[in-house]
Design a protein around this motif. Structure first.
Motif, PDB file in Angstrom:
ATOM      1  N   GLU A  53       0.875  -1.173   0.000  1.00  8.12           N
ATOM      2  CA  GLU A  53       0.000   0.000   0.000  1.00  8.12           C
ATOM      3  C   GLU A  53       0.912   1.221   0.000  1.00  8.12           C
ATOM      4  O   GLU A  53       2.126   1.079   0.033  1.00  8.12           O
ATOM      5  CB  GLU A  53      -0.911  -0.006   1.229  1.00  8.12           C
ATOM      6  N   THR A  54       0.360   2.400  -0.011  1.00  7.91           N
ATOM      7  CA  THR A  54       1.175   3.606   0.006  1.00  7.91           C
ATOM      8  C   THR A  54       1.863   3.748   1.353  1.00  7.91           C
ATOM      9  O   THR A  54       1.206   3.726   2.397  1.00  7.91           O
ATOM     10  CB  THR A  54       0.317   4.852  -0.291  1.00  7.91           C
ATOM     11  N   LEU A  55       3.176   3.850   1.331  1.00  5.13           N
ATOM     12  CA  LEU A  55       3.981   3.994   2.539  1.00  5.13           C
ATOM     13  C   LEU A  55       4.738   5.313   2.489  1.00  5.13           C
ATOM     14  O   LEU A  55       5.087   5.791   1.414  1.00  5.13           O
ATOM     15  CB  LEU A  55       4.991   2.849   2.649  1.00  5.13           C
ATOM     16  N   THR A  56       5.005   5.859   3.672  1.00  2.00           N
ATOM     17  CA  THR A  56       5.772   7.096   3.809  1.00  2.00           C
ATOM     18  C   THR A  56       6.971   6.804   4.701  1.00  2.00           C
ATOM     19  O   THR A  56       6.856   6.036   5.659  1.00  2.00           O
ATOM     20  CB  THR A  56       4.902   8.197   4.462  1.00  2.00           C
ATOM     21  N   ALA A  57       8.097   7.437   4.430  1.00  2.00           N
ATOM     22  CA  ALA A  57       9.278   7.264   5.267  1.00  2.00           C
ATOM     23  C   ALA A  57       8.943   7.615   6.710  1.00  2.00           C
ATOM     24  O   ALA A  57       8.275   8.604   6.984  1.00  2.00           O
ATOM     25  CB  ALA A  57      10.418   8.135   4.756  1.00  2.00           C
ATOM     26  N   GLY A  58       9.402   6.764   7.633  1.00  2.00           N
ATOM     27  CA  GLY A  58       9.177   6.987   9.055  1.00  2.00           C
ATOM     28  C   GLY A  58       7.988   6.244   9.625  1.00  2.00           C
ATOM     29  O   GLY A  58       7.783   6.231  10.836  1.00  2.00           O
ATOM     30  N   LYS A  59       7.215   5.576   8.785  1.00  2.00           N
ATOM     31  CA  LYS A  59       6.041   4.836   9.262  1.00  2.00           C
ATOM     32  C   LYS A  59       6.440   3.434   9.733  1.00  2.00           C
ATOM     33  O   LYS A  59       7.323   2.794   9.157  1.00  2.00           O
ATOM     34  CB  LYS A  59       4.984   4.718   8.163  1.00  2.00           C
ATOM     35  N   ALA A  60       5.761   2.956  10.773  1.00  2.00           N
ATOM     36  CA  ALA A  60       5.965   1.605  11.286  1.00  2.00           C
ATOM     37  C   ALA A  60       5.216   0.626  10.383  1.00  2.00           C
ATOM     38  O   ALA A  60       4.052   0.851  10.053  1.00  2.00           O
ATOM     39  CB  ALA A  60       5.454   1.504  12.715  1.00  2.00           C
ATOM     40  N   ILE A  61       5.890  -0.445   9.988  1.00  2.00           N
ATOM     41  CA  ILE A  61       5.311  -1.380   9.026  1.00  2.00           C
ATOM     42  C   ILE A  61       5.522  -2.826   9.471  1.00  2.00           C
ATOM     43  O   ILE A  61       6.341  -3.115  10.339  1.00  2.00           O
ATOM     44  CB  ILE A  61       5.903  -1.157   7.618  1.00  2.00           C
ATOM     45  N   TYR A  62       4.745  -3.723   8.859  1.00  2.00           N
ATOM     46  CA  TYR A  62       4.892  -5.158   9.106  1.00  2.00           C
ATOM     47  C   TYR A  62       4.930  -5.866   7.749  1.00  2.00           C
ATOM     48  O   TYR A  62       4.507  -5.317   6.733  1.00  2.00           O
ATOM     49  CB  TYR A  62       3.738  -5.705   9.964  1.00  2.00           C
ATOM     50  N   TYR A  63       5.453  -7.082   7.763  1.00  2.00           N
ATOM     51  CA  TYR A  63       5.533  -7.876   6.542  1.00  2.00           C
ATOM     52  C   TYR A  63       4.348  -8.821   6.492  1.00  2.00           C
ATOM     53  O   TYR A  63       4.170  -9.661   7.382  1.00  2.00           O
ATOM     54  CB  TYR A  63       6.845  -8.661   6.508  1.00  2.00           C
ATOM     55  N   SER A  64       3.508  -8.692   5.476  1.00  2.00           N
ATOM     56  CA  SER A  64       2.343  -9.555   5.312  1.00  2.00           C
ATOM     57  C   SER A  64       2.765 -10.872   4.661  1.00  2.00           C
ATOM     58  O   SER A  64       3.220 -10.880   3.513  1.00  2.00           O
ATOM     59  CB  SER A  64       1.290  -8.861   4.450  1.00  2.00           C
ATOM     60  N   ALA A  65       2.588 -11.948   5.384  1.00  2.00           N
ATOM     61  CA  ALA A  65       2.947 -13.271   4.859  1.00  2.00           C
ATOM     62  C   ALA A  65       2.069 -13.668   3.678  1.00  2.00           C
ATOM     63  O   ALA A  65       2.523 -14.333   2.755  1.00  2.00           O
ATOM     64  CB  ALA A  65       2.840 -14.319   5.962  1.00  2.00           C
TER      65      ALA A  65
END
Length: 136
Positions: free
Chosen positions: A26-38
């Motif tokens: 999805e749209t991501l911005t630098a500095g955002k917390a993210i997870y890896y979708s299996a």
């Protein structure tokens, strides 16, 4: 909840950064917390009150902006200049805003507790992702 106000252009990996490269789900911005979708094999915005445990467990910080299916560089560990004003010694957690990061005092009722890291200065966060699996 008061999330950090992150200036994306000021997010910089530290010299001890543990990095990876992947694809944005999805749209991501630098500095955002993210997870890896299996299920999709893509990086998505983490959220402390998401419906699934996977989405509530942040694993990295996006180092650049990316739209759906674009490459994204992520930081999984080490020090990061997060592009926001921090309070040294304060623990920062995943917030209930997708990708948001907040101080421990702003983790609210019904949110699952997920540590992002500890502030080592007014601008540097030592990443230490930990997901408790426990809601407040």
């Amino acid at each position: 909840m008061t999330d950090l106000v992150i200036t994306a252009a000021s997010v910089v990996a530290g010299t001890d950064a543990v990095r990876d490269i992947g694809t944005a789900g999805e749209t991501l911005t630098a500095g955002k917390a993210i997870y890896y979708s299996a299920s999709t094999a893509k990086w998505m915005l983490a959220d402390s009150n998401a419906a699934t445990a996977e989405a509530r467990s942040a694993k990295a910080i996006a180092l650049n902006g990316a739209s759906l299916n674009q490459p994204v560089s992520v930081q999984k560990g080490g020090s990061i200049t997060i592009g926001a004003a921090l309070t040294p010694g304060v623990a920062y957690y995943l917030s209930d805003t997708p990708g948001g990061i907040c101080p421990v005092a702003d983790v609210g009722s019904g949110e699952y507790v997920g540590l992002i890291g500890l502030a080592t200065s007014a601008s540097v966060l030592a990443l230490d992702f930990q997901y408790s699996g426990v809601a407040l």
